[in-house]
Scaffold this active site. Sequence first.
Site, PDB file in Angstrom:
ATOM      1  N   ASP A   1       8.452 -11.185  -0.501  1.00  0.00           N
ATOM      2  CA  ASP A   1       7.302 -11.936  -0.563  1.00  0.00           C
ATOM      3  C   ASP A   1       7.810 -13.429  -1.189  1.00  0.00           C
ATOM      4  O   ASP A   1       8.294 -13.271  -2.484  1.00  0.00           O
ATOM      5  CB  ASP A   1       6.004 -11.629  -1.405  1.00  0.00           C
ATOM      6  CG  ASP A   1       5.369 -10.387  -0.552  1.00  0.00           C
ATOM      7  OD1 ASP A   1       5.701  -9.947   0.403  1.00  0.00           O
ATOM      8  OD2 ASP A   1       4.697  -9.765  -1.255  1.00  0.00           O
TER       9      ASP A   1
ATOM     10  N   HIS B   1     -20.972   0.469 -15.722  1.00  0.00           N
ATOM     11  CA  HIS B   1     -20.209   1.171 -14.799  1.00  0.00           C
ATOM     12  C   HIS B   1     -19.198   2.150 -15.408  1.00  0.00           C
ATOM     13  O   HIS B   1     -18.295   2.146 -15.822  1.00  0.00           O
ATOM     14  CB  HIS B   1     -19.016   0.188 -14.110  1.00  0.00           C
ATOM     15  CG  HIS B   1     -19.639  -0.923 -13.529  1.00  0.00           C
ATOM     16  ND1 HIS B   1     -19.874  -0.752 -12.022  1.00  0.00           N
ATOM     17  CD2 HIS B   1     -20.044  -2.223 -13.689  1.00  0.00           C
ATOM     18  CE1 HIS B   1     -20.668  -1.964 -11.423  1.00  0.00           C
ATOM     19  NE2 HIS B   1     -20.641  -2.854 -12.337  1.00  0.00           N
TER      20      HIS B   1
ATOM     21  N   GLU C   1       4.738  -2.636 -13.635  1.00  0.00           N
ATOM     22  CA  GLU C   1       4.650  -2.815 -12.051  1.00  0.00           C
ATOM     23  C   GLU C   1       4.481  -4.080 -11.604  1.00  0.00           C
ATOM     24  O   GLU C   1       3.671  -4.916 -12.113  1.00  0.00           O
ATOM     25  CB  GLU C   1       3.218  -2.097 -11.588  1.00  0.00           C
ATOM     26  CG  GLU C   1       3.298  -2.034 -10.106  1.00  0.00           C
ATOM     27  CD  GLU C   1       1.775  -1.493  -9.644  1.00  0.00           C
ATOM     28  OE1 GLU C   1       1.034  -0.770 -10.389  1.00  0.00           O
ATOM     29  OE2 GLU C   1       1.509  -1.463  -8.532  1.00  0.00           O
TER      30      GLU C   1
ATOM     31  N   GLU D   1     -17.976   4.651 -14.052  1.00  0.00           N
ATOM     32  CA  GLU D   1     -17.016   5.271 -13.396  1.00  0.00           C
ATOM     33  C   GLU D   1     -15.361   5.003 -13.974  1.00  0.00           C
ATOM     34  O   GLU D   1     -14.533   5.507 -13.555  1.00  0.00           O
ATOM     35  CB  GLU D   1     -17.125   4.775 -11.806  1.00  0.00           C
ATOM     36  CG  GLU D   1     -16.982   3.341 -11.664  1.00  0.00           C
ATOM     37  CD  GLU D   1     -18.018   2.470 -11.693  1.00  0.00           C
ATOM     38  OE1 GLU D   1     -19.176   2.892 -12.274  1.00  0.00           O
ATOM     39  OE2 GLU D   1     -18.221   1.264 -11.031  1.00  0.00           O
TER      40      GLU D   1
ATOM     41  N   SER E   1       0.918  -1.260   0.028  1.00  0.00           N
ATOM     42  CA  SER E   1      -0.159   0.028  -0.019  1.00  0.00           C
ATOM     43  C   SER E   1       0.948   1.331   0.008  1.00  0.00           C
ATOM     44  O   SER E   1       0.516   2.138   0.718  1.00  0.00           O
ATOM     45  CB  SER E   1      -0.894   0.035   1.145  1.00  0.00           C
ATOM     46  OG  SER E   1      -1.925  -1.083   1.194  1.00  0.00           O
TER      47      SER E   1
ATOM     48  N   CYS F   1     -25.544  -0.099 -11.688  1.00  0.00           N
ATOM     49  CA  CYS F   1     -25.624  -1.540 -11.827  1.00  0.00           C
ATOM     50  C   CYS F   1     -26.424  -2.120 -10.752  1.00  0.00           C
ATOM     51  O   CYS F   1     -27.524  -2.018 -11.020  1.00  0.00           O
ATOM     52  CB  CYS F   1     -23.833  -2.317 -11.422  1.00  0.00           C
ATOM     53  SG  CYS F   1     -24.126  -4.073 -12.285  1.00  0.00           S
TER      54      CYS F   1
ATOM     55  N   GLY G   1       0.997   1.718  -7.740  1.00  0.00           N
ATOM     56  CA  GLY G   1       0.154   1.870  -8.866  1.00  0.00           C
ATOM     57  C   GLY G   1       0.118   3.367  -9.149  1.00  0.00           C
ATOM     58  O   GLY G   1       0.383   3.682 -10.552  1.00  0.00           O
TER      59      GLY G   1
ATOM     60  N   GLY H   1       1.466   2.777  -2.690  1.00  0.00           N
ATOM     61  CA  GLY H   1       1.086   3.599  -3.727  1.00  0.00           C
ATOM     62  C   GLY H   1       1.858   3.496  -5.171  1.00  0.00           C
ATOM     63  O   GLY H   1       2.364   4.418  -5.927  1.00  0.00           O
TER      64      GLY H   1
HETATM   65  N1  GLN Z   1     -25.325  -8.236  -8.464  1.00  0.00           N
HETATM   66  C1  GLN Z   1     -25.681  -7.702  -9.560  1.00  0.00           C
HETATM   67  C2  GLN Z   1     -25.589  -8.460 -10.915  1.00  0.00           C
HETATM   68  O1  GLN Z   1     -24.811  -9.423 -11.046  1.00  0.00           O
HETATM   69  C3  GLN Z   1     -25.121  -6.336  -9.841  1.00  0.00           C
HETATM   70  C4  GLN Z   1     -23.534  -6.630 -10.208  1.00  0.00           C
HETATM   71  C5  GLN Z   1     -22.912  -5.270  -9.978  1.00  0.00           C
HETATM   72  O2  GLN Z   1     -23.423  -4.272  -9.249  1.00  0.00           O
HETATM   73  N2  GLN Z   1     -21.587  -5.110 -10.725  1.00  0.00           N
HETATM   74  O3  GLN Z   1     -26.341  -8.206 -11.772  1.00  0.00           O
END
Ligand code: GLN
Length: 551
Positions: free
Chosen positions: A147, A507, A140, A509, A14, A381, A18, A16
């Site tokens: 380890d 997603h 990386e 994000e 941890s 999602c 990355g 950092g």
């Molecule tokens: N569990 C839900 C699905 O499989 C939502 C998955 C998620 O939020 N990535 O559809």
Amino acid sequence: MAKFIFVTGGVVSSLGKGLTSAAIGLLLERRGLSVGIQKLDPYINVDPGTMSPYQHGEVYVTDDGAETDLDLGHYERYTSSPIDRTSNYTAGRIYLSVIEKERRGEYLGSTVQVVPHITNEIKAAILKMAARDLDVVITEVGGTVGDIESLPFLEAIRQFALEQGRERTMFIHLTLVPFMRASGELKTKPSQHSVAQLRQIGIQPDVLVCRTERALDEDLRAKLSLFCNVPKEAVIEERDVQSSIYEVPVMLQENGLDDIVVRRLQLAAEDIKLDDWKEMIATIRSMSEEVVIGVCGKYINLNDSYKSIYEALDHAGIANRTRVRIRKISAEDVEREGPEDLLRGIHALLVPGGFGDRGIEGKIQAVRYARENGIPFFGICLGLQMAVIEFARNVAGMKGANSTEFDRDSAFPVIDFLPDQANLDRKGGTMRLGAYPCTLRDDSLASRLYGTRAISERHRHRFEVNNRWRPALEKHGLSVSGTWAEKDLVEIIELPSHPWFIGVQFHPEFKSKPLSPHPIFRGFVRAALARKSGLLGQKVEAAVERGSGSR
Ligand code: GLN
């Protein structure tokens, strides 16, 4: 021919690594070079897809559908490196490939061993990234020197430098220089030990990047240089940053890291261009406006579980010159205590993705609170699925509506298995993964935000809005504003009667970058600001027909 940079870490995890690798990538790109970044992860899982977010943090999904380490998120946010399957290899994936070759008889006659078979496979993974026309490949190595699992990887990069030429490869070692409060001094011993261990393996670092909470003075730098056998100017300080992780590249640049890399690898580099990045940091430091965004989920105590979401909210905040304060709201707390106290005062609510039934009733209550009180809502999602279930139960009158993920016997399975998912018994890598096109409806919030009708976003799910109940939901005012045309799957839902309410099955994000924030996040923070200043409608439940179910 590409040049190679290997980033290893010592003393503690941890640190950092990355982020530092991504920052190096950014600096080199800003000097006119093309860069590819990848991560080698020493654990045995073939990918992190089946690991708990408690263990591993967020699973980052690439366009080509690989489930990968969250450090790839940093790579993608900082650079324009190609990010796909070749960007993340675990020990498990390497071993699996070697074992499959062995079963096919490709090593017929030989004893299959860590050296050379596993190390060859690792070197091939590095070369695969280099096969694209890149100036520099940054690799990386996950884990910490010392380890047991890391050994084959370190051995492979040692061999790699020998074979490709030491002048075309460089080793950067990230280490911790801890501050001892009792004696009031920074300590170099852990770094000495960690570099000694690396040298024992045959790797002499060219650069030492030192994570530290205080400035390194000249004596300390000289000591690190002498004991670690690294030139003094290659002892680079990486201080804890003040306001944002986006300060890291600027700090490393000011401390001369990009120059050292360019000189050491003899790269044909231009002068650095970082003005826009520095401007962004100035904006971050000067932002005085603030909004509070509630994030109601299950993995609330861990920053890494929703890493990309928090980053995307920050990006959207910067674009709106607004600091985003996150209020982490445990879905299980909402289940026990109800939403009123826990959600009071937030300017917007985000319900992120997730798996399993823990906390889902709390999330559903939180969505209801946002819907009934006109609070901007963004479901991602599982968050979309929660919104659909809430709407089905409380607006469309479908009592007991649920997802078959949580209740196989629901009379209204408004969320159900995706086609092809119901009968899968293998869990690893079998969800609907990666980028799919989505067509937006004209005159929807989504098309206004994106400014286009054709988008592509990344997915990771097994369940989906059940088209059988779509007409009933639409009749009560739920709008499907984005679909995957090929299979007519619901990708985006909205409530036009609400001031700002959107759920997405993908997603977004993962595609947000600090200098190009994702349009939905950007609009979401703008809506939160409007809510704060009273410019967004307050009570809206009157506009939707409550409780009058069809069926
Ligand atoms: N569990 C839900 C699905 O499989 C939502 C998955 C998620 O939020 N990535 O559809």
